[in-house]
Enzyme design. Structure first.
Site, PDB file in Angstrom:
ATOM      1  N   ASP A  29       0.810  -1.216   0.000  1.00 33.23           N
ATOM      2  CA  ASP A  29       0.000   0.000   0.000  1.00 33.23           C
ATOM      3  C   ASP A  29       0.840   1.262   0.000  1.00 33.23           C
ATOM      4  O   ASP A  29       0.388   2.329   0.428  1.00 33.23           O
ATOM      5  CB  ASP A  29      -0.929   0.003   1.211  1.00 33.23           C
ATOM      6  CG  ASP A  29      -0.170  -0.079   2.532  1.00 33.23           C
ATOM      7  OD1 ASP A  29       0.924  -0.679   2.563  1.00 33.23           O
ATOM      8  OD2 ASP A  29      -0.676   0.444   3.547  1.00 33.23           O
ATOM      9  N   ARG A  38      11.276   4.099  -4.203  1.00 28.12           N
ATOM     10  CA  ARG A  38      11.763   2.755  -4.525  1.00 28.12           C
ATOM     11  C   ARG A  38      12.178   2.678  -5.999  1.00 28.12           C
ATOM     12  O   ARG A  38      13.201   2.074  -6.336  1.00 28.12           O
ATOM     13  CB  ARG A  38      10.684   1.711  -4.249  1.00 28.12           C
ATOM     14  CG  ARG A  38      10.044   1.802  -2.877  1.00 28.12           C
ATOM     15  CD  ARG A  38      10.912   1.195  -1.789  1.00 28.12           C
ATOM     16  NE  ARG A  38      10.237   1.296  -0.511  1.00 28.12           N
ATOM     17  CZ  ARG A  38      10.424   2.279   0.376  1.00 28.12           C
ATOM     18  NH1 ARG A  38      11.285   3.250   0.114  1.00 28.12           N
ATOM     19  NH2 ARG A  38       9.760   2.302   1.510  1.00 28.12           N
ATOM     20  N   LYS A 142      -6.807  -0.671   6.550  1.00 28.81           N
ATOM     21  CA  LYS A 142      -5.701  -0.357   7.455  1.00 28.81           C
ATOM     22  C   LYS A 142      -5.590   1.144   7.663  1.00 28.81           C
ATOM     23  O   LYS A 142      -5.794   1.933   6.738  1.00 28.81           O
ATOM     24  CB  LYS A 142      -4.377  -0.875   6.877  1.00 28.81           C
ATOM     25  CG  LYS A 142      -3.231  -0.849   7.875  1.00 28.81           C
ATOM     26  CD  LYS A 142      -1.870  -0.786   7.208  1.00 28.81           C
ATOM     27  CE  LYS A 142      -1.568   0.623   6.737  1.00 28.81           C
ATOM     28  NZ  LYS A 142      -0.176   0.812   6.305  1.00 28.81           N
ATOM     29  N   GLU A 183      -3.199   0.195  13.481  1.00 28.82           N
ATOM     30  CA  GLU A 183      -1.732   0.293  13.426  1.00 28.82           C
ATOM     31  C   GLU A 183      -1.208   1.509  14.190  1.00 28.82           C
ATOM     32  O   GLU A 183      -1.080   2.595  13.626  1.00 28.82           O
ATOM     33  CB  GLU A 183      -1.245   0.358  11.970  1.00 28.82           C
ATOM     34  CG  GLU A 183       0.270   0.421  11.861  1.00 28.82           C
ATOM     35  CD  GLU A 183       0.788   0.497  10.422  1.00 28.82           C
ATOM     36  OE1 GLU A 183       2.018   0.434  10.240  1.00 28.82           O
ATOM     37  OE2 GLU A 183      -0.030   0.640   9.499  1.00 28.82           O
ATOM     38  N   GLU A 185       1.988   2.819  15.210  1.00 27.46           N
ATOM     39  CA  GLU A 185       3.426   2.579  15.035  1.00 27.46           C
ATOM     40  C   GLU A 185       4.252   3.538  15.869  1.00 27.46           C
ATOM     41  O   GLU A 185       4.107   4.760  15.758  1.00 27.46           O
ATOM     42  CB  GLU A 185       3.842   2.719  13.571  1.00 27.46           C
ATOM     43  CG  GLU A 185       5.356   2.545  13.400  1.00 27.46           C
ATOM     44  CD  GLU A 185       5.835   2.514  11.959  1.00 27.46           C
ATOM     45  OE1 GLU A 185       7.038   2.246  11.752  1.00 27.46           O
ATOM     46  OE2 GLU A 185       5.027   2.758  11.046  1.00 27.46           O
ATOM     47  N   LYS A 225      -1.840  -4.098  14.360  1.00 25.13           N
ATOM     48  CA  LYS A 225      -0.559  -4.047  13.650  1.00 25.13           C
ATOM     49  C   LYS A 225       0.393  -3.129  14.414  1.00 25.13           C
ATOM     50  O   LYS A 225       0.550  -1.949  14.097  1.00 25.13           O
ATOM     51  CB  LYS A 225      -0.745  -3.555  12.206  1.00 25.13           C
ATOM     52  CG  LYS A 225       0.564  -3.518  11.416  1.00 25.13           C
ATOM     53  CD  LYS A 225       0.351  -3.172   9.937  1.00 25.13           C
ATOM     54  CE  LYS A 225       1.690  -3.101   9.202  1.00 25.13           C
ATOM     55  NZ  LYS A 225       1.546  -2.891   7.750  1.00 25.13           N
ATOM     56  N   SER A 267       7.157  -4.182  10.060  1.00 25.36           N
ATOM     57  CA  SER A 267       8.601  -4.451  10.105  1.00 25.36           C
ATOM     58  C   SER A 267       9.394  -3.244  10.594  1.00 25.36           C
ATOM     59  O   SER A 267      10.468  -3.397  11.181  1.00 25.36           O
ATOM     60  CB  SER A 267       9.117  -4.904   8.736  1.00 25.36           C
ATOM     61  OG  SER A 267       8.806  -3.960   7.728  1.00 25.36           O
ATOM     62  N   GLY A 269      11.325  -0.898   9.380  1.00 20.73           N
ATOM     63  CA  GLY A 269      12.691  -0.605   8.954  1.00 20.73           C
ATOM     64  C   GLY A 269      13.698  -1.691   9.298  1.00 20.73           C
ATOM     65  O   GLY A 269      14.889  -1.543   9.010  1.00 20.73           O
ATOM     66  N   SER A 295       2.803  -8.285   8.761  1.00 17.14           N
ATOM     67  CA  SER A 295       2.186  -7.420   7.750  1.00 17.14           C
ATOM     68  C   SER A 295       3.319  -6.532   7.242  1.00 17.14           C
ATOM     69  O   SER A 295       3.440  -5.369   7.623  1.00 17.14           O
ATOM     70  CB  SER A 295       1.051  -6.590   8.354  1.00 17.14           C
ATOM     71  OG  SER A 295       0.514  -5.703   7.370  1.00 17.14           O
ATOM     72  N   ARG A 298       8.368  -3.324   3.226  1.00 21.27           N
ATOM     73  CA  ARG A 298       9.774  -3.354   2.827  1.00 21.27           C
ATOM     74  C   ARG A 298      10.421  -4.706   3.108  1.00 21.27           C
ATOM     75  O   ARG A 298      11.247  -5.189   2.328  1.00 21.27           O
ATOM     76  CB  ARG A 298      10.539  -2.244   3.566  1.00 21.27           C
ATOM     77  CG  ARG A 298      10.226  -0.848   3.083  1.00 21.27           C
ATOM     78  CD  ARG A 298      10.813   0.209   4.022  1.00 21.27           C
ATOM     79  NE  ARG A 298      10.066   0.318   5.268  1.00 21.27           N
ATOM     80  CZ  ARG A 298      10.434   1.060   6.299  1.00 21.27           C
ATOM     81  NH1 ARG A 298      11.572   1.737   6.245  1.00 21.27           N
ATOM     82  NH2 ARG A 298       9.690   1.140   7.386  1.00 21.27           N
ATOM     83  N   TYR A 357       4.642   6.489   4.679  1.00 20.57           N
ATOM     84  CA  TYR A 357       4.129   5.642   3.611  1.00 20.57           C
ATOM     85  C   TYR A 357       3.783   6.495   2.410  1.00 20.57           C
ATOM     86  O   TYR A 357       3.298   7.602   2.549  1.00 20.57           O
ATOM     87  CB  TYR A 357       2.869   4.905   4.074  1.00 20.57           C
ATOM     88  CG  TYR A 357       3.167   3.675   4.891  1.00 20.57           C
ATOM     89  CD1 TYR A 357       3.470   2.474   4.295  1.00 20.57           C
ATOM     90  CD2 TYR A 357       3.144   3.746   6.277  1.00 20.57           C
ATOM     91  CE1 TYR A 357       3.730   1.341   5.040  1.00 20.57           C
ATOM     92  CE2 TYR A 357       3.409   2.615   7.039  1.00 20.57           C
ATOM     93  CZ  TYR A 357       3.699   1.415   6.415  1.00 20.57           C
ATOM     94  OH  TYR A 357       3.957   0.320   7.172  1.00 20.57           O
TER      95      TYR A 357
END
Length: 357
Positions: A29, A38, A142, A183, A185, A225, A267, A269, A295, A298, A357
Site C-alpha cells: 500500500d 523505490r 488499514k 496500526e 506505530e 498491527k 517491520s 525498517g 504485515s 519493505r 508511507y
C-alpha cells in the site's frame, strides 16, 4: 451494541482467515510518493504503468505463495487497476485465495504546539470510501498512526489523538464490512533502549485498547498491527532476538484482549532477515493466545524490487525472491524458520528516519 452490526459474522470469519496458521499479510500500500522513492533507487520512472506492472509482478507470482500470504493491503490506485488480461487486481487475488485489503488513512499532519508529533488524516468521508472499497472487493482496511520516543514524546495528547482516531476509524470500517487493521506505530528513531520502547509500547497499546472498547469495536473482527519492541536505531546497546521477543510478547500480554484473533507486526525498517528472525523468536515463546504474524512491506519487497529493476526479463527472478521471503515469514509465524532465506540483501538494514508511507 458493537460497531460491526450486520457484518459481525463476516468480519469474524475474515479476521480469522487473515491470521490463519502459517500466513500473514503483504503490505503493498505504498503511496505514489513512497513507491517513487523505490523506483528512483532502480532508475525507473514513477508512472501509473510502472506501478501497475510492479504490483502485477507480486500478485501473479507462480506457485503456492497463498500458503504463506493470506491477504494484501492495496493502495487505492491499485484496488482499481487491472492485470494485463483485464482482470481487476482484487479478482486476481481472490482467485488465488488471497484477501484484498485497502489502506484508508490519508497520511499524517503535525499537531500544532507539539514537538513535531502527528495526527492521521482521513476520517472525513471515510464511511463512503469504505463502502466503495467493499463494493470493489476489499474485505479489510488499514489505518496508521505514528508516534515518536524522546524529548518528552510521546505526549499524552499525541497518544490520546492516535488512540481515538484509530478507534473511530475501526468503528467506521467495521460498520461498512471491512476488518480494521489498527496500526499504532512507534518509530525506532532515537537512542532509547529496549526497556524504554517496551514502556511506551505498553502505554500506547493500553490507550488504544481502551479507546477501541469505548467505540464498541468487535475485538473478534479486527487485527492489531503494532511495532515490535526494539531499541532505538541510534541506541548503542543492541538487543538479542530473545530479548526482543520477550519484551514484545510481554507488552501484548499486558494490554491486548485474547479475543483479538491476530497481531500482524509491522517491520518498521528492520532488514528482511531481521524481521523474520524476530517473528520466529516471538513464536517460539509460550503463552500466545493470538496468531502472531506479519504485515510487512519493505521486509517482503526490498530484494524483489532490486532484482526486478523495472525489466521484464527479471520478472521471474523477482517473483522467486518474493516467494522465498513469503515462505520464510510464513514459517516464522509457526516458529519453524531455520534461516535458509538469509542473503546479503536480506541482511541489509531498511531503516529510514521518520518513515512515511
Amino acid at each position: 451494541m458493537a460497531a460491526a452490526g450486520k457484518f459481525r459474522d463476516e468480519l469474524i470469519a475474515t479476521a480469522r482467515a487473515m491470521t490463519a496458521p502459517g500466513k500473514g499479510l503483504l503490505a503493498a500500500d505504498e503511496s505514489t510518493g513512497t513507491i517513487g522513492k523505490r523506483f528512483q533507487a532502480i532508475g525507473l520512472e514513477n508512472n501509473e504503468t510502472n506501478r501497475r506492472l510492479y504490483r502485477q509482478l507480486l500478485f501473479t507470482t507462480p506457485g503456492e505463495w497463498d500458503k504463506y500470504i493470506s491477504g494484501v493491503i492495496l493502495y487505492e490506485e491499485t484496488l482499481f487497476q487491472k492485470s494485463d488480461e483485464g482482470k481487476p487486481f482484487p479478482q486476481v487475488l481472490l482467485e488465488k485465495g488471497v484477501i484484498p485489503g485497502i489502506k484508508v488513512d490519508m497520511g499524517t499532519a503535525e499537531i500544532p504546539g507539539t514537538n513535531g508529533e502527528t495526527y492521521t488524516m482521513g476520517l472525513d468521508g471515510l464511511a463512503g470510501r469504505c463502502k466503495k472499497y467493499y463494493d470493489a472487493g476489499a474485505r479489510f482496511s488499514k489505518w496508521r498512526a505514528v508516534l515518536k520516543i524522546g524529548q518528552g514524546m510521546p505526549s499524552e495528547l499525541a497518544i490520546h489523538e492516535s488512540a481515538h482516531q484509530l478507534a473511530a476509524y475501526g468503528a467506521i470500517s467495521q460498520a461498512n464490512g471491512l476488518v480494521p487493521i489498527i496500526e499504532p506505530e512507534i518509530l525506532t528513531d532515537g537512542s532509547h533502549d529496549l526497556e524504554t520502547c517496551a514502556a511506551v509500547t505498553e502505554r500506547v497499546l493500553a490507550a488504544v485498547v481502551k479507546a477501541l472498547s469505548e467505540h464498541h469495536i468487535l475485538f473478534e473482527g479486527m487485527c492489531l498491527k503494532p511495532n515490535m519492541v526494539l531499541p532505538g536505531s541510534d541506541c548503542p546497546k543492541k538487543s538479542t532476538k530473545e530479548e526482543v521477543a520477550e519484551a514484545t510478547l510481554r507488552a501484548l500480554r499486558r494490554t491486548l484482549p485474547s479475543s483479538v484473533p491476530g497481531v500482524t507486526f509491522l517491520s518498521g525498517g528492520q532488514g528482511e532477515e531481521e524481521a523474520t528472525v524476530h517473528l520466529n523468536a516471538i513464536n517460539k515463546l509460550e503463552g500466545r493466545p493470538w496468531s502472531l504474524t506479519f504485515s510487512y512491506g519493505r521486509a517482503l519487497q526490498a530484494t524483489v524490487i532490486k532484482v526486478w529493476g523495472g525489466k521484464a526479463e527479471n520478472v521471474a527472478k523477482a517473483q522467486q525472491a518474493f516467494f522465498i521471503r513469503a515462505r520464510a515469514n510464513g514459517l516464522a509465524n509457526l516458529g519453524q524458520y531455520t534461516g535458509d532465506a538469509a542473503t546479503d540483501e536480506a541482511n541489509a538494514s531498511l531503516y529510514e528516519k521518520n518513515y512515511k508511507y
